[in-house]
Design a protein around this motif. Structure first.
Motif, mmCIF file in Angstrom:
data_model
loop_
_atom_site.group_PDB
_atom_site.id
_atom_site.type_symbol
_atom_site.label_atom_id
_atom_site.label_comp_id
_atom_site.label_asym_id
_atom_site.label_seq_id
_atom_site.Cartn_x
_atom_site.Cartn_y
_atom_site.Cartn_z
ATOM 1 N N TYR A 1 6.211 -9.109 12.808
ATOM 2 C CA TYR A 1 7.069 -7.938 12.620
ATOM 3 C C TYR A 1 6.977 -7.046 13.855
ATOM 4 C CZ TYR A 1 8.234 -8.412 7.644
ATOM 5 O OH TYR A 1 8.756 -8.825 6.440
ATOM 6 N N LEU A 2 8.024 -6.262 14.053
ATOM 7 C CA LEU A 2 7.938 -5.160 15.011
ATOM 8 C C LEU A 2 8.635 -3.953 14.410
ATOM 9 C CD1 LEU A 2 10.945 -4.834 16.482
ATOM 10 C CD2 LEU A 2 10.172 -6.821 17.742
ATOM 11 N N LYS A 3 8.229 -2.782 14.858
ATOM 12 C CA LYS A 3 8.815 -1.528 14.371
ATOM 13 C C LYS A 3 9.740 -0.981 15.440
ATOM 14 C CE LYS A 3 6.312 2.213 14.337
ATOM 15 N NZ LYS A 3 5.259 3.192 13.990
ATOM 16 N N CYS A 4 10.979 -0.748 15.074
ATOM 17 C CA CYS A 4 11.904 -0.184 16.061
ATOM 18 C C CYS A 4 12.442 1.143 15.554
ATOM 19 C CB CYS A 4 13.034 -1.157 16.380
ATOM 20 S SG CYS A 4 14.244 -1.348 15.081
ATOM 21 N N THR A 5 12.801 1.990 16.505
ATOM 22 C CA THR A 5 13.327 3.322 16.194
ATOM 23 C C THR A 5 14.817 3.331 16.501
ATOM 24 O OG1 THR A 5 11.207 4.311 16.770
ATOM 25 C CG2 THR A 5 13.102 5.783 16.642
ATOM 26 N N GLY A 6 15.634 3.508 15.460
ATOM 27 C CA GLY A 6 17.079 3.433 15.618
ATOM 28 C C GLY A 6 17.744 4.782 15.733
ATOM 29 N N GLU B 1 19.773 -4.274 6.179
ATOM 30 C CA GLU B 1 18.465 -3.655 6.385
ATOM 31 C C GLU B 1 17.889 -4.005 7.750
ATOM 32 O OE1 GLU B 1 14.104 -3.501 4.150
ATOM 33 O OE2 GLU B 1 15.850 -4.321 3.114
ATOM 34 N N MET B 2 18.044 -5.273 8.154
ATOM 35 C CA MET B 2 17.507 -5.689 9.457
ATOM 36 C C MET B 2 18.253 -5.029 10.617
ATOM 37 S SD MET B 2 16.431 -9.710 9.082
ATOM 38 C CE MET B 2 17.590 -10.279 7.850
ATOM 39 N N LEU B 3 19.558 -4.833 10.447
ATOM 40 C CA LEU B 3 20.352 -4.204 11.507
ATOM 41 C C LEU B 3 20.182 -2.684 11.535
ATOM 42 C CD1 LEU B 3 23.703 -6.192 11.182
ATOM 43 C CD2 LEU B 3 22.021 -6.390 13.011
ATOM 44 N N GLY B 4 19.710 -2.111 10.433
ATOM 45 C CA GLY B 4 19.562 -0.658 10.378
ATOM 46 C C GLY B 4 20.870 0.062 10.161
ATOM 47 N N HIS B 5 21.838 -0.597 9.489
ATOM 48 C CA HIS B 5 23.111 0.046 9.184
ATOM 49 C C HIS B 5 22.951 0.992 7.991
ATOM 50 C CE1 HIS B 5 25.650 -3.412 11.105
ATOM 51 N NE2 HIS B 5 25.287 -2.500 11.988
ATOM 52 N N ALA B 6 23.496 2.191 8.112
ATOM 53 C CA ALA B 6 23.435 3.145 7.002
ATOM 54 C C ALA B 6 24.370 2.734 5.877
ATOM 55 C CB ALA B 6 23.784 4.541 7.498
ATOM 56 N N SER B 7 25.488 2.095 6.222
ATOM 57 C CA SER B 7 26.482 1.713 5.230
ATOM 58 C C SER B 7 26.671 0.205 5.219
ATOM 59 C CB SER B 7 27.816 2.402 5.526
ATOM 60 O OG SER B 7 28.857 1.866 4.736
ATOM 61 N N ILE B 8 26.834 -0.369 4.042
ATOM 62 C CA ILE B 8 27.088 -1.806 3.903
ATOM 63 C C ILE B 8 28.437 -2.172 4.504
ATOM 64 C CG2 ILE B 8 28.193 -1.640 1.637
ATOM 65 C CD1 ILE B 8 25.710 -4.382 2.701
#
Length: 317
Positions: free
Chosen positions: A184-189, A285-292
């Motif tokens: 895993y890695l933690k990214c800041t979007g 979730e993986m892409l970090g999109h706020a909306s589906i």
């Protein structure tokens, strides 16, 4: 009683004290600080809104903000279209102006919000450019030992495709964000939102090899060592422009003629996951999109799965 009446009459004549009127430019700066400090918008978003408001204030001229009506705002949008701005840029300007007038109303600078009635033109959804799997393989193998920093470049390209992270997210990855043993890695979007993203074995191998053979050498080139994973030749964190140039360079070497950018790898990541059977919510979730809805665009790109389902289950396929 007479004295009291006179005071009341005086108050009615003078009315409440008025706030000194601010210039549009100073209000713009206050608004951008509000977006950063209270709305916690990403720096790139704030910069884009700032550019849109600069155009608006230039168009505004000597007109007062509290005198603007919806017809005026429609004229402003027409000016943007006449200046050959892309539809996406015009639509973003609509959002910027709407948000700006909400702020003006919140601060009491205007009493009515004409931007509420401002309608943006409907955008055609552009299907993102996606690399084939064969192109991805050629692209990831493009860095060679003849390249000065090929270990870094190989790791960087692998991370872009393995995680679907944005270019800015990859550039700001720090050593402490890596959990390679747990994959895993933690990214800041955008807006400083953090998320955990899975990462595959090939990307992990490339990162470890880069850290063992090159990163320390780059890090010692500056008195103050940075914690970012990917460093430039002078030991500073790699920026988005450098990353973009490297992606273009290796795409040409791999013989990819289409217009490719770091975002193309993000598009390819999402499309290939969905084609392989991944759930849309998991990809979101993986892409970090706020909306589906933002993620759903990728369902229109990969048609091979639909063809396979059709051939398998339709009686006349």
């Amino acid at each position: 009683m007479a004295k009291r009446k006179t005071k009341l009459q005086l108050l009615q004549q003078t009315g409440p004290s008025e706030k000194p009127r601010q210039s549009a430019q100073s209000v713009r700066e206050d608004f951008l600080n509000y977006l950063r400090g209270e709305c916690h918008l990403a720096d790139n978003t704030v910069s884009a809104y700032g550019r849109d408001l600069t155009r608006f204030i230039e168009w505004l001229g000597e007109r007062r903000l509290d005198a603007i009506r919806v017809g005026d705002l429609t004229d402003f949008m027409a000016c943007l279209l006449d200046s050959k701005l892309a539809p996406a840029s015009v639509s973003r300007a609509v959002v910027a102006v709407r948000t700006f007038f909400k702020y003006l109303q919140l601060e009491g600078i205007v009493t009515e919000n004409p931007a509420e009635l401002l309608a943006a033109q409907k955008l055609w959804q552009r299907v993102p450019g996606v690399l084939t799997r064969r192109q991805v393989d050629a692209f990831l193998d493009a860095p060679r030992k003849i390249d000065t920093f090929w270990q870094r470049d190989k790791a960087m390209l692998e991370v872009l495709y393995a995680t679907g992270c944005r270019a800015s997210e990859v550039c700001t990855l720090r050593l402490q964000d890596l959990s390679l043993d747990q994959k895993y890695l933690k990214c800041t979007g955008k807006g400083g939102k953090q998320r955990m993203v899975p990462i595959g074995c090939k990307a992990i191998e490339a990162i470890k090899f880069y850290c063992e053979t090159l990163r320390d050498e780059l890090a010692v080139k500056r008195d103050h060592q940075h914690n970012e994973l990917f460093l430039s030749r002078n030991g500073r964190p790699l920026d988005r422009i450098q990353l973009w140039r490297l992606v273009k360079f290796y795409a040409r070497r791999a013989g990819i003629e289409s217009d490719i950018s770091p975002h193309s790898l993000r598009h390819s990541f999402a499309t290939h996951l969905l084609a392989g059977g991944a759930d849309l919510r998991q990809v979101q979730e993986m892409l970090g999109h706020a909306s589906i809805q933002t993620t759903q665009i990728y369902t229109h790109v990969e048609h091979s799965r639909l063809k396979k389902v059709h051939q398998q289950f339709h009686p006349r396929a």
